[in-house]
Motif scaffolding. Structure first.
Motif, mmCIF file in Angstrom:
data_model
loop_
_atom_site.group_PDB
_atom_site.id
_atom_site.type_symbol
_atom_site.label_atom_id
_atom_site.label_comp_id
_atom_site.label_asym_id
_atom_site.label_seq_id
_atom_site.Cartn_x
_atom_site.Cartn_y
_atom_site.Cartn_z
ATOM 1 N N MET A 56 0.749 -1.175 -0.062
ATOM 2 C CA MET A 56 -0.053 0.040 0.018
ATOM 3 C C MET A 56 0.961 1.127 -0.058
ATOM 4 S SD MET A 56 -2.625 -1.172 2.764
ATOM 5 C CE MET A 56 -3.925 -2.375 2.642
ATOM 6 N N HIS A 57 2.040 1.374 0.886
ATOM 7 C CA HIS A 57 2.634 2.484 1.051
ATOM 8 C C HIS A 57 3.400 2.501 -0.292
ATOM 9 C CE1 HIS A 57 2.060 2.835 5.060
ATOM 10 N NE2 HIS A 57 2.595 1.698 5.494
ATOM 11 N N HIS A 58 4.027 1.528 -0.955
ATOM 12 C CA HIS A 58 4.653 1.498 -2.398
ATOM 13 C C HIS A 58 3.742 2.133 -3.310
ATOM 14 C CE1 HIS A 58 7.725 -0.950 -4.604
ATOM 15 N NE2 HIS A 58 7.362 0.003 -5.335
ATOM 16 N N LEU A 59 2.603 1.678 -3.414
ATOM 17 C CA LEU A 59 1.651 2.268 -4.307
ATOM 18 C C LEU A 59 1.346 3.748 -4.195
ATOM 19 C CD1 LEU A 59 -0.120 1.726 -6.991
ATOM 20 C CD2 LEU A 59 -2.172 1.297 -5.047
ATOM 21 N N VAL A 60 1.048 4.123 -3.101
ATOM 22 C CA VAL A 60 0.868 5.547 -2.700
ATOM 23 C C VAL A 60 2.174 6.429 -2.740
ATOM 24 C CG1 VAL A 60 -0.126 7.196 -1.022
ATOM 25 C CG2 VAL A 60 -1.150 4.985 -1.175
ATOM 26 N N GLY A 61 3.082 5.759 -2.390
ATOM 27 C CA GLY A 61 4.563 6.189 -2.639
ATOM 28 C C GLY A 61 4.792 6.655 -4.064
ATOM 29 N N TYR A 62 4.495 5.883 -4.861
ATOM 30 C CA TYR A 62 4.583 5.860 -6.200
ATOM 31 C C TYR A 62 3.798 6.863 -6.985
ATOM 32 C CZ TYR A 62 3.725 4.575 -11.175
ATOM 33 O OH TYR A 62 3.652 4.834 -12.463
ATOM 34 N N LEU A 63 2.618 6.998 -6.503
ATOM 35 C CA LEU A 63 1.608 7.956 -6.989
ATOM 36 C C LEU A 63 2.319 9.485 -6.561
ATOM 37 C CD1 LEU A 63 -1.724 6.406 -6.000
ATOM 38 C CD2 LEU A 63 -0.536 6.540 -8.502
ATOM 39 N N GLY A 64 2.692 9.407 -5.332
ATOM 40 C CA GLY A 64 3.165 10.965 -4.928
ATOM 41 C C GLY A 64 4.365 11.140 -5.476
ATOM 42 N N ARG A 65 5.364 10.325 -5.824
ATOM 43 C CA ARG A 65 6.500 10.956 -6.476
ATOM 44 C C ARG A 65 6.494 11.100 -8.079
ATOM 45 N NH1 ARG A 65 9.009 6.314 -8.580
ATOM 46 N NH2 ARG A 65 8.849 4.365 -7.127
ATOM 47 N N ALA A 83 -0.675 7.238 8.224
ATOM 48 C CA ALA A 83 0.561 6.411 7.736
ATOM 49 C C ALA A 83 0.496 6.332 6.148
ATOM 50 C CB ALA A 83 0.383 4.982 8.320
ATOM 51 N N ILE A 84 -0.595 6.203 5.649
ATOM 52 C CA ILE A 84 -0.672 6.054 4.113
ATOM 53 C C ILE A 84 -0.292 7.363 3.479
ATOM 54 C CG2 ILE A 84 -2.223 5.685 1.930
ATOM 55 C CD1 ILE A 84 -1.620 2.896 3.414
ATOM 56 N N ARG A 130 7.290 5.240 1.515
ATOM 57 C CA ARG A 130 7.376 4.485 2.339
ATOM 58 C C ARG A 130 7.922 5.049 3.424
ATOM 59 N NH1 ARG A 130 7.647 -1.555 1.421
ATOM 60 N NH2 ARG A 130 7.509 -1.618 -0.593
ATOM 61 N N PHE A 131 7.323 6.011 4.262
ATOM 62 C CA PHE A 131 7.500 6.880 5.290
ATOM 63 C C PHE A 131 7.696 5.792 6.707
ATOM 64 C CE2 PHE A 131 6.646 8.858 9.275
ATOM 65 C CZ PHE A 131 7.579 9.882 9.173
ATOM 66 N N TYR A 132 6.396 5.082 6.539
ATOM 67 C CA TYR A 132 6.193 4.078 7.860
ATOM 68 C C TYR A 132 7.367 3.001 7.644
ATOM 69 C CZ TYR A 132 3.679 1.332 10.996
ATOM 70 O OH TYR A 132 3.286 0.692 12.214
ATOM 71 N N CYS A 133 7.744 2.521 6.462
ATOM 72 C CA CYS A 133 8.629 1.325 6.413
ATOM 73 C C CYS A 133 10.048 1.889 6.816
ATOM 74 C CB CYS A 133 8.631 0.822 4.889
ATOM 75 S SG CYS A 133 7.115 0.578 4.230
#
Lengths: 645, 331
Positions: free
Chosen positions: A91-100, A254-255, A263-266
């Protein structure tokens, strides 16, 4: 196929599998419902769950053995779980990808650079594990104090092992290792001065931040109930969870933090990632740079999920094996091989001795401090009713992950995440709330114990729950006991017939029985003006027509010391008549007083029979603060709380 | 890759070392995992199941039951007189004995209200024990009110210390589960056991008091104070509980103080008006007989107090105290 494509397929597969497990955690006859699917599999794969419960209970419950598979692969390959399996990570990966996405490469490189604060997650891990280790420490101290040479030897060996483990996991090794030994010795010395068991305890709080329980909890208690209200329709009625706002806010925060830093949380929080970082220290294969051919363009760091700086001195413990660097390098300078990176490696987190010591000490000290509230002793909260099969409170807290599986599966939705009612230790642990759901704890349901990944709620059989067969001697599992609030109960306080609670009591013979009484109603003393065979006219014209025609009312007549009672058929404002076919045995003297009485059945609870299922509380027509309520007194999991001899 | 390794022997050595460590880590975690694997899951309940204790018989072997009823208003004198007429303290306490005195210190009230064992009596008995050669004397109770306040306000704490006894305040860790054999109530129940360690003589010292639930609080009821936990649930079946207490402990001696008897408002009392001067002190090796006589000071008889009959029935003593031919003395 490109390695990153394989990774994406893996992530998608495991994310869908996870979501499906959550959906499948519901009762029903369809094939996709709960029917032996390993719905807690991700929790069992989680080595932090295994390690945490291992520390608190010195045992590894059933399927938690799966964690060995994860450990083995991590030791060989590194943090594969984070970028290939972890549903929260995906989930983080996906949202992080969308963010950057769409940002200039230089900005992306900057977003994915290593930050010293990434060490923070290791401290979180240390605090959580230290808090779980109290009981084990106490055990060692007890063995050590027993004085036999073998015992002392055993403790010595363990301390040596701890010493070397600490030495290996951190970069400033020797001093940290001596710190851990010093701390352990200090704590042991302290404990020997006091009663060990009261000084040191263990609490399993890893589930607060461990991503697997966290994501289970968030999906189970927030996302699915929301989706269910809209389009999913897995549950017949809306699912409610007390305090879901907090669980949801933490999840959403977190998301959304991925939009700030991928991947802030990770990278900063995840204690499981930290554990993998430590375990993967000796990974045989690792991402690294070749010595020749690199023009240091920095593209390898643009999409780096771990923030581990593959271009420079790669931080092996931060690398999540996303393989983006491998894919992005135009010159094939990044390899995944058995060779260390040509530009050097850091394979241990950068922890300072001082902070390490502080983290261990605060973790251990947190437990006695949390317990100063006395929630495990005389100040236990009777409002905390645990699910059927839950262990005694201290043992329960040593196992509960707060994952929400029991809350999700409960068919009546009565298992709820606790707030701070039983102290901060009990946050998000399951408690029963008989108002929120669709009924009480169902007599023939034992689902919660069978989905519990760590046996905080034991997987009991129906026979054990109901006290049948070989359990006949020990009796049924009691969750608590129902108490009638006579100031609120309709028959007790307001002379209104009711006994919904008695009717719904599922126990046989019923735990709720009634006292039959006749009470004269308000303004119920009236005088005979004229008598008929089966009716009387009254001097007063004060009655409401048909007011006493319900079948519950009676006429009490006292004449010559003899008491007689006739059922009332119906009434007008000034007459009362008996039901069809009934007659007065003799004519009533004119002017004599008669009483209108209501027949009441007043409920009372038999403590020998009540199992605390809460069906009565749920059904009580006093819908606010119920007139019959269950509290945890008399629960069978603790003898100290028994009400009766 | 292999070619690469072949070209770099240093790298190869590093890799082998790393593999060995990884292998060791996997082996260690697998071993721990398998050794600690629990395929059954935890048992139902763990609280209160560990380490059961029981009390030995503290009575003097071969000694027939003796009882003395002393009359007088001075406890020190009546106690001395009564013990003397039974053969002296030396009959019960020998040189080197370790004595435990279980007082009734239930409430944090002054001695004059007679809700607790009188400190003068405690001092005298401790003194007599030491005089008889006792190696140690310990005074203990698990009172209802706060223990420290109880021992301080009743004067028992000071009396014990100044006469050479050790005061054992009940700490949580002093309790261990006990089961009375054949009992229905005292099963795996926390017992104030720690003060009993090393002890071979036990003296129970209680005042005679009215008690609303059981009828009277005397020598037998005094042992209630050895229980811990949520002992008040036993009030649901108090006579049977006292019967089990009589089976749980066989004391060397009981001293029942009826110099003043709390006639009403028991067991706390609280006013001198609750007391009646009855000028009697009983010393007995049979605790049931002592209570049977004590009942008469309350204007009751043993038959009015079901626990006496029950205790006698189960063999803890006799309720027919006259059968012991008690020595009657007057100070």
């Amino acid at each position: 196929m490109r390695i990153v494509t394989v990774r994406r397929i893996s992530q998608t597969f495991f994310l869908i599998l996870f979501l499906w497990f959550c959906v499948a955690s519901s009762l029903g006859t369809e094939w996709w419902r709960l029917r032996g699917w390993p719905i807690s599999w991700f929790l069992h794969l989680d080595p932090l769950v295994a390690l945490g419960t291992l520390l608190t209970t010195q045992s590894l419950y059933r399927d938690c053995l799966w964690a060995l598979a994860t450990v083995t692969i991590t030791v060989l390959l590194g943090r594969f779980f984070c970028a290939w399996v972890c549903p929260f990570g995906s989930m983080h990966h996906l949202v992080g990808y969308l963010g950057r996405r769409g940002k200039p490469v230089s900005m992306q490189i900057n977003l994915n650079r290593f930050r010293p604060a990434q060490s923070f997650k290791y401290y979180i891990l240390i605090v959580l594990l230290a808090a779980s280790a109290g009981a084990l420490l106490a055990r060692f101290v007890r063995i050590g104090l027993s004085g036999s040479m073998q015992a002392v030897g055993l403790v010595g060996v363990t301390l040596m092992a701890a010493f070397f483990a600490a030495k290996k996991t951190t970069r400033r090794s020797a001093r940290i290792a001596s710190a851990i030994v010093a701390l352990t010795s200090f704590w042991a010395a302290l404990a020997s001065l006091y009663a060990v068991d009261r000084m040191i305890g263990a609490t399993l709080q890893t589930g607060l931040l461990d991503p697997i329980p966290l994501v289970y909890r968030s999906v189970n208690l927030v996302l699915l109930p929301l989706a269910d209200a809209g389009f999913l329709k897995i549950s017949v009625s809306q699912r409610f969870y007390e305090g879901a706002w907090l669980i949801g806010s933490i999840f959403v925060t977190a998301i959304l933090l991925n939009l700030q830093i991928p991947r802030f949380y990770c990278r900063f929080v995840c204690p499981l990632g930290a554990l993998f970082g430590v375990l993967g220290k000796y990974a045989l294969w690792r991402v690294g740079r070749k010595s020749v051919g690199c023009n240091e363009c920095g593209l390898c760091e643009a999409h780096c999920e771990g923030g581990c700086e593959p271009l420079g001195t790669i931080r092996v413990n931060e690398c999540v094996l996303c393989m983006n660097c491998l894919d992005d390098c135009r010159h094939q300078c990044i390899t995944y091989s058995t060779r260390p990176s040509a530009s050097g490696e850091h394979s241990s987190p950068d922890l300072s001795r001082r902070s390490f010591t502080v983290a261990v000490a605060s973790g251990i000290a947190a437990v006695p401090i949390m317990r100063l509230g006395g929630h495990l002793e005389s100040n236990w909260n009777p409002q905390i009713i645990r699910p059927p099969g839950a262990l005694a409170e201290a043992d329960f807290l040593a196992r509960c992950l707060k994952c929400g599986q029991c809350m999700r599966i409960c068919p009546t939705n009565i298992i709820q995440p606790a707030g701070l009612e039983s102290g901060i230790e009990g946050l998000w642990t399951p408690r029963l709330n008989f108002r929120i759901g669709t009924s009480g704890c169902q007599l023939n349901c034992v689902a919660c114990g069978h989905v519990c990944p760590t046996a905080a709620i034991r997987p009991i059989s129906l026979a054990e729950k109901r006290g049948l067969l070989e359990y006949a001697a020990s009796g049924p599992v009691r969750l608590g006991m129902a108490f009638v609030d006579r100031g609120r109960c309709l028959p007790w306080a307001m002379d209104k017939p009711c006994i919904v609670c008695q009717e719904n009591c599922p126990v046989s013979p019923k735990a709720i029985f009634v006292h039959e009484v006749f009470e004269t109603v308000r303004g119920g003393i009236v005088h005979v003006a004229k008598t008929g065979e089966s009716s009387i006219d009254l001097r007063e014209a004060t009655l409401k027509s048909t007011q006493f025609a319900t079948g519950d009312y009676h006429l009490r007549i006292v004449a010559e010391g003899m008491e007689k009672r006739y059922p009332i058929g119906t009434n007008t404002d000034q007459t009362i008549s008996l039901p069809d076919g009934r007659r007065f045995d003799e004519a009533l003297p004119l002017g004599s007083a008669v009483e209108i009485q209501v027949r009441l059945q007043r409920p009372q609870v038999d403590p020998e029979r009540c199992i605390g299922c809460g069906v009565c509380e749920h059904e009580c027509p006093v819908t606010g603060l119920r007139a019959i309520r269950v509290t945890a007194e008399n629960e069978s999991r603790s003898r100290k709380r028994s009400l009766l001899l | 890759m292999n070619q690469d390794l072949a070209e770099h022997p240093h790298t190869r050595r590093e890799f082998l070392l790393r593999s060995a460590k990884a292998g060791a880590l996997i082996a260690a975690s697998s071993l721990a995992g398998f050794l600690l694997h629990d395929s059954k899951g935890p048992a139902a309940s763990s609280d209160g199941d560990s380490g059961s204790v029981s009390l030995p018989d503290f009575s003097i072997p071969g000694l027939t039951s003796r009882m003395c009823i002393a009359t007088g208003d001075d406890r020190t004198r009546t106690a001395n007189l009564a013990l003397k007429s039974l053969g002296g303290m030396e009959t019960f306490v020998q040189r080197g004995d370790h004595v435990l005195i279980k007082v009734n210190a239930a409430f944090a009230t002054p001695a004059i209200l007679c809700a607790t064992t009188h400190p003068d009596l405690v001092s005298e008995v401790v003194r007599l024990c030491i005089h008889a050669g006792a190696a140690s004397v310990t005074v203990t109770d698990n009172p209802i009110n706060d223990p420290e306040s109880c021992f301080a306000l009743t004067g028992i704490g000071e009396a014990a210390r100044s006469s050479g006894a050790r005061l054992a305040l009940p700490r949580q860790t002093d309790f261990h589960p006990t089961t009375v054999s054949g009992g229905m109530l005292i099963r795996k129940w926390p017992l104030l056991y720690e003060p009993f360690k090393g002890v071979n003589k036990v003296i129970g010292m209680a005042p005679v008091k009215d008690h609303h639930r059981s009828g009277a609080s005397m020598s037998l009821k005094n042992w209630y104070g050895l229980l811990g936990g949520r002992r008040n649930i036993f009030h649901q079946d108090i006579h049977r509980l006292i019967q089990e207490l009589a089976l749980m402990i066989k004391p060397t001696l009981v001293i029942l103080d009826g110099t003043f008897t709390m006639m009403t408002n028991g067991p706390t009392g609280g006013s001198l008006g609750d007391l009646k001067q009855t000028n009697t002190l009983i010393v007995s090796t049979d605790q049931v007989a002592a209570d049977a006589f004590g009942a008469t000071l309350l204007g009751r008889s043993a038959r009015d107090l079901p626990f006496i009959g029950k205790a006698a029935e189960s063999g803890a003593g006799t309720q027919d105290f006259e059968s012991l031919q008690p020595v009657r003395v007057t100070a």
